[in-house]
Design a protein around this motif. Sequence first.
Motif, mmCIF file in Angstrom:
data_model
loop_
_atom_site.group_PDB
_atom_site.id
_atom_site.type_symbol
_atom_site.label_atom_id
_atom_site.label_comp_id
_atom_site.label_asym_id
_atom_site.label_seq_id
_atom_site.Cartn_x
_atom_site.Cartn_y
_atom_site.Cartn_z
ATOM 1 N N THR A 595 41.001 41.846 32.905
ATOM 2 C CA THR A 595 41.013 40.550 33.575
ATOM 3 C C THR A 595 40.104 39.621 32.771
ATOM 4 O O THR A 595 39.460 40.035 31.812
ATOM 5 C CB THR A 595 40.488 40.662 35.020
ATOM 6 N N ALA A 596 40.063 38.365 33.181
ATOM 7 C CA ALA A 596 39.154 37.437 32.501
ATOM 8 C C ALA A 596 37.705 37.828 32.721
ATOM 9 O O ALA A 596 36.840 37.530 31.891
ATOM 10 C CB ALA A 596 39.393 36.012 33.005
ATOM 11 N N ALA A 597 37.442 38.535 33.832
ATOM 12 C CA ALA A 597 36.059 38.858 34.191
ATOM 13 C C ALA A 597 35.617 40.231 33.710
ATOM 14 O O ALA A 597 34.434 40.443 33.453
ATOM 15 C CB ALA A 597 35.883 38.770 35.704
ATOM 16 N N PHE A 598 36.538 41.193 33.605
ATOM 17 C CA PHE A 598 36.122 42.538 33.202
ATOM 18 C C PHE A 598 37.298 43.303 32.596
ATOM 19 O O PHE A 598 38.471 43.007 32.835
ATOM 20 C CB PHE A 598 35.541 43.316 34.383
ATOM 21 N N ASP A 599 36.936 44.300 31.780
ATOM 22 C CA ASP A 599 37.878 45.288 31.267
ATOM 23 C C ASP A 599 37.558 46.619 31.929
ATOM 24 O O ASP A 599 36.381 46.996 32.052
ATOM 25 C CB ASP A 599 37.757 45.442 29.749
ATOM 26 N N TYR A 600 38.619 47.348 32.315
ATOM 27 C CA TYR A 600 38.427 48.607 33.027
ATOM 28 C C TYR A 600 39.283 49.691 32.373
ATOM 29 O O TYR A 600 40.418 49.444 31.960
ATOM 30 C CB TYR A 600 38.825 48.454 34.493
ATOM 31 N N ALA A 626 36.460 29.488 42.024
ATOM 32 C CA ALA A 626 36.998 29.773 43.354
ATOM 33 C C ALA A 626 38.495 30.066 43.294
ATOM 34 O O ALA A 626 38.993 30.952 43.998
ATOM 35 C CB ALA A 626 36.719 28.592 44.283
ATOM 36 N N SER A 627 39.224 29.348 42.445
ATOM 37 C CA SER A 627 40.673 29.533 42.348
ATOM 38 C C SER A 627 41.054 30.897 41.791
ATOM 39 O O SER A 627 42.183 31.354 41.976
ATOM 40 C CB SER A 627 41.280 28.434 41.474
ATOM 41 N N GLN A 628 40.119 31.557 41.103
ATOM 42 C CA GLN A 628 40.399 32.862 40.509
ATOM 43 C C GLN A 628 39.861 34.014 41.347
ATOM 44 O O GLN A 628 40.096 35.178 41.020
ATOM 45 C CB GLN A 628 39.772 32.935 39.108
ATOM 46 N N ALA A 629 39.138 33.706 42.414
ATOM 47 C CA ALA A 629 38.436 34.750 43.159
ATOM 48 C C ALA A 629 39.388 35.760 43.781
ATOM 49 O O ALA A 629 39.162 36.974 43.707
ATOM 50 C CB ALA A 629 37.549 34.127 44.231
ATOM 51 N N ALA A 630 40.460 35.300 44.413
ATOM 52 C CA ALA A 630 41.379 36.221 45.092
ATOM 53 C C ALA A 630 42.007 37.186 44.098
ATOM 54 O O ALA A 630 42.104 38.395 44.357
ATOM 55 C CB ALA A 630 42.453 35.431 45.836
ATOM 56 N N GLY A 631 42.456 36.674 42.945
ATOM 57 C CA GLY A 631 43.033 37.538 41.919
ATOM 58 C C GLY A 631 42.021 38.521 41.368
ATOM 59 O O GLY A 631 42.345 39.691 41.116
ATOM 60 N N TYR A 632 40.787 38.057 41.199
ATOM 61 C CA TYR A 632 39.723 38.943 40.718
ATOM 62 C C TYR A 632 39.484 40.074 41.715
ATOM 63 O O TYR A 632 39.369 41.250 41.321
ATOM 64 C CB TYR A 632 38.449 38.136 40.495
ATOM 65 N N VAL A 633 39.395 39.759 42.997
ATOM 66 C CA VAL A 633 39.127 40.776 44.011
ATOM 67 C C VAL A 633 40.268 41.791 44.079
ATOM 68 O O VAL A 633 40.049 42.988 44.277
ATOM 69 C CB VAL A 633 38.887 40.119 45.382
ATOM 70 N N GLN A 634 41.494 41.331 43.895
ATOM 71 C CA GLN A 634 42.639 42.252 43.892
ATOM 72 C C GLN A 634 42.507 43.267 42.764
ATOM 73 O O GLN A 634 42.720 44.469 42.963
ATOM 74 C CB GLN A 634 43.937 41.461 43.742
ATOM 75 N N GLN A 635 42.140 42.809 41.571
ATOM 76 C CA GLN A 635 41.946 43.721 40.451
ATOM 77 C C GLN A 635 40.712 44.592 40.667
ATOM 78 O O GLN A 635 40.699 45.763 40.272
ATOM 79 C CB GLN A 635 41.809 42.927 39.155
ATOM 80 N N LEU A 636 39.692 44.043 41.291
ATOM 81 C CA LEU A 636 38.485 44.806 41.583
ATOM 82 C C LEU A 636 38.803 45.958 42.534
ATOM 83 O O LEU A 636 38.306 47.081 42.363
ATOM 84 C CB LEU A 636 37.438 43.881 42.202
ATOM 85 N N ARG A 637 39.628 45.672 43.531
ATOM 86 C CA ARG A 637 40.027 46.710 44.481
ATOM 87 C C ARG A 637 40.781 47.828 43.764
ATOM 88 O O ARG A 637 40.602 49.019 44.047
ATOM 89 C CB ARG A 637 40.882 46.092 45.578
ATOM 90 N N LYS A 638 41.612 47.436 42.824
ATOM 91 C CA LYS A 638 42.376 48.413 42.042
ATOM 92 C C LYS A 638 41.433 49.321 41.256
ATOM 93 O O LYS A 638 41.639 50.544 41.197
ATOM 94 C CB LYS A 638 43.323 47.664 41.099
#
Length: 678
Positions: A595-600, A626-638
């Motif tokens: 993601t833009a915020a992290f690699d996993y 803020a506009s990217q938060a929901a997408g980030y959390v979805q990937q974080l949950r994954k």
Amino acid sequence: MGKWWGLLAWMLAGAACAADAQHERGEYRFTVGPEPAFVEVGQPADRWDSTAPGADGAPWRFWRYDMQVDNRRGRDAYYVDYVYEPRSATLLGEAGRFQISFNPEYQQLKIHRVELRRDGRWLSRLAPERISLARRETDFEQDLADGQVTALIVLEDIRVEDVVRVSYTVTGSNPVLAGSQSTTMPMGWRSPALDMNFRALFDPGASVAVRTEGDAPVPQVQTFADRVEASTKAHAVPAYVDEGDYPRWYRFYPRVQVASRRSWADVVAWALPLYPAVGTLSPELEAQIARWRTLGSDEARLKAALRTVQQQVRYFGVEMGENTHRPTPPSETWARRYGDCKDKAYLLSTMLARLGIRAEPALVSMERGQAVADYLPSASAFDHVIVRARLGKTTVWVDPTLTSEGGDPSQSDQSAYAYALPIARDVVALQPILRPPSAVNGVSVQEHYQPAADGRESMLEVRTLYQGDSANGIRRSIAHQRMEEVSRRYADYYRQRFGDIEVVQSSTVQDDLDANRLTTVERYRLLAPFEAQGGNRVLDLVAESLLRLTNPPSTVERTGPLYLSAPARYSHRIQMDIPSQWRPMFSDDHQQFSTAAFDYRRDVRVGDAKVDVAYEMDLLQPEVAASQAAGYVQQLRKAREGLSAQLRFQVPGPLQRQDRDARLKALLRDVIDEGASP
């Protein structure tokens, strides 16, 4: 008739006398009296606007917040009219206490009103004899004494839906600021407000700058014969939701800021006389600097001076009067071995100058970080001082207040401040603080399980490597605790996961300060780590070091940015030796996404004698919009869903029979216990 006029005159005279009365509490005092002449006194509305937010359901609401400031002729008088209403019984305790802070060294407090409206009637609750004054060093535990005094007003008999009004003026400002400050007022809170008013007065002919945050109304600047005035107001202000997890620079509520127009170069000019070049140092300090001159390079001399100031000069600030911004002379700071940020920055920069290294104190904002770039230039924009040093063409930013810092100073990462204002004559603008290219930050955990052949027990070794800022952080944490306590907490964590354990080796620390790498090692005997399930043995594992990083935010649907963490690399590797004749009931697996915020990345590898489960997570940026938060959390949950692993093994027949016998015995005990119960 004359009798009543005489009585009225006596009452009015007494009221006027009381209004101007001074009240002392030991060495501190306040006065009670009418509003200053510059104030345009407003009145709270008689009724709450039925169409305004807060008309229904709000447990707390503000009827009026009025702030007026007179900056003319350096007077700096701050008038506040604060009108609020508790609408829940749980808030009566908060509503019945009001605190006003001021610094008696250069400020005076005058209280105008303490009133309460009940059933449409205003009742005075101003009882000067019951107002206490106390010096309350709220930051003393953080090694800071600022001389603030608090006036505590306690209201008796306050009830739900009473409207409370408190107004006062604090006159005076720190003379060392010499008018180089700005004034800021929030234009919204967590609770709805009916009316908000802001007004600031400046000397005739002044050039006034204004700034807003969020949806705050823009102040209008008007010129009058006796003043330049900036003012704004708002009606029917909604409650602003605190979504939490914000970056330090962000504020969720609107604000206005006004100040006399100036440049950052003007702020530097204000600060330069506070940090004059030092001609003579104490013999002791000169001797220490002479010893550092014998070191082989500027890099070594910078490191030696920095570490000495960090470790041998403790942090403690006596920030009273001019001491809030004027540092203590370097020789005095060195002699007493304590100082606050400006004292330590002045000392270090003076030492470095003596060593031939160009260095100067630099102003930064701990509270707002990068937001300072949008501030109106003023001295009050800053709350911390670090040091800028030059090593050839390389700029190095260091913080002499940090303790337990390791590594090379050129790798010290101060980029969280984003901008600094070095106190040097050639500085005319804020300077960006970038993350050093060579900076390293991260945590690496290795867990190694060695089960016994029968699977009843297992040895476990845990080796954790901290690097860069993570090493600094854990080093500070360990320094404030006994190792026995650290070991106990670590062991308790594994007891929670695996039940009974024996500590084979308490936690030990291997610290490489020069490389800024700190390693902890723990060894345990797990007495029953596996669960028997139908001829299989199962071990539940989790990449604990990544759990915190994957915690979801308290609010996902957001209007404000979401803070994540400082950029870093985290890895967690779990290895397990496979006992003879155990057959893994799982196979190799691979998961990877970016993601833009992290690699996993997660890899499961099954060998003939070993299982290897490896997790890696690279944090790439400290925040998301803020506009990217929901997408980030979805990937974080994954990512979080993949942090748990269940290792299932088929065991040899004799072990299966042992498990079956154990289950039957347990079942028989349950039957016997059930039959024996009354």
